[in-house]
Design an enzyme around this catalytic site. Sequence first.
Site, PDB file in Angstrom:
ATOM      1  CB  SER A  80       4.839 104.732  60.712  1.00 29.74           C
ATOM      2  OG  SER A  80       5.238 105.290  61.937  1.00 29.74           O
ATOM      3  CD  GLU A  81       8.296 103.813  53.620  1.00 32.56           C
ATOM      4  OE1 GLU A  81       8.451 103.818  52.398  1.00 32.56           O
ATOM      5  OE2 GLU A  81       9.248 103.819  54.429  1.00 32.56           O
ATOM      6  CB  CYS A  93      -2.187  97.289  59.096  1.00 32.33           C
ATOM      7  SG  CYS A  93      -1.874  98.084  57.500  1.00 32.33           S
ATOM      8  CD  GLU A 121       6.512  99.043  55.041  1.00 29.70           C
ATOM      9  OE1 GLU A 121       5.451  98.433  55.302  1.00 29.70           O
ATOM     10  OE2 GLU A 121       6.564 100.014  54.285  1.00 29.70           O
ATOM     11  N   GLY A 122       7.047  98.446  59.085  1.00 31.05           N
ATOM     12  CA  GLY A 122       7.087  97.371  60.076  1.00 31.05           C
ATOM     13  C   GLY A 122       7.589  97.836  61.433  1.00 31.05           C
ATOM     14  NE  ARG A 123       5.475  97.160  65.998  1.00 31.26           N
ATOM     15  CZ  ARG A 123       4.684  96.146  65.633  1.00 31.26           C
ATOM     16  NH1 ARG A 123       3.523  96.384  65.045  1.00 31.26           N
ATOM     17  NH2 ARG A 123       5.050  94.905  65.845  1.00 31.26           N
ATOM     18  CB  THR A 144       1.763  92.635  65.229  1.00 35.33           C
ATOM     19  OG1 THR A 144       2.700  93.454  64.545  1.00 35.33           O
ATOM     20  CG2 THR A 144       1.313  93.335  66.506  1.00 35.33           C
ATOM     21  CG  ASP A 156       7.751 100.873  67.764  1.00 39.41           C
ATOM     22  OD1 ASP A 156       8.453 101.456  66.913  1.00 39.41           O
ATOM     23  OD2 ASP A 156       6.621 101.284  68.110  1.00 39.41           O
ATOM     24  NE  ARG A 158       6.561 102.862  64.992  1.00 44.97           N
ATOM     25  CZ  ARG A 158       5.250 102.854  65.192  1.00 44.97           C
ATOM     26  NH1 ARG A 158       4.443 103.294  64.223  1.00 44.97           N
ATOM     27  NH2 ARG A 158       4.739 102.408  66.321  1.00 44.97           N
ATOM     28  CE  LYS A 184       2.582 107.892  65.855  1.00 49.75           C
ATOM     29  NZ  LYS A 184       1.755 107.740  64.619  1.00 49.75           N
TER      30      LYS A 184
END
Length: 232
Positions: A80-81, A93, A121-123, A144, A156, A158, A184
């Site tokens: 993930s970016e 992180c 970015e940022g989940r 977080t 999240d 993503r 994932k």
Amino acid sequence: MSCQGVGGADGSRSDGAGPEGLGTGAPAVGPAAVAEAELATRRGPFRIVALRDPSDGREHAALVLGEVCGGEDVLARAHSECVTGDVFGALRCECGDQLEAALDLICAEGRGVVVYLRGHEGRGIGLVEKVRTLAVQDAHGLDTVDSATALGLPVDVRDYGPAARILLHLGVRSVRLLSNNPAKVRALREHGVEVASRVPLLMPARRENVAYLTAKRDRLGHDLPHLDGPRG
């Protein structure tokens, strides 16, 4: 560490045919949405494949080493970016460390893929909102998860469909996934990728990120057995 030997261009699937759309609920990847080239890096030559995803419209990338088309048990990372970690080397992180470690492991094996997922970015909340959550963490001592919900943001969002479509486009038959996140694995399988196994990618905890890693373990379900202290 130096990598040698890059798979040929015939290892990709740029004709729009094949299994790219299987299990994804998205249209197949057409040739106009894909570009590839050789890429010299400090680790050695890779092949870079850029793909504009037909579902989310974002441009994602894969760094490919060796021949992966038709490959089984290919070492792979769906990354993930993370601008702060990957680009600026942030210590709160482990993202940048994981990216570097994944590339080193693939180099040592001589074959593998790192899929770099844009828009994660940022989940998935984006860079501006992520920075806002960092400020809330610093100001109020939240983790977080709670810093996101305190701002009314999702924890999240993503989507791993693009990673699956890239791997299927490359003709990868099965992967050994470099990840500490069982979710994932489930997501890639749901999108049609056979995950033969999950390979832990454990980074040493440091003072600046131990609270973050603990929250990922206790609240987000990441498998981080190297952390000290009880769960919860």
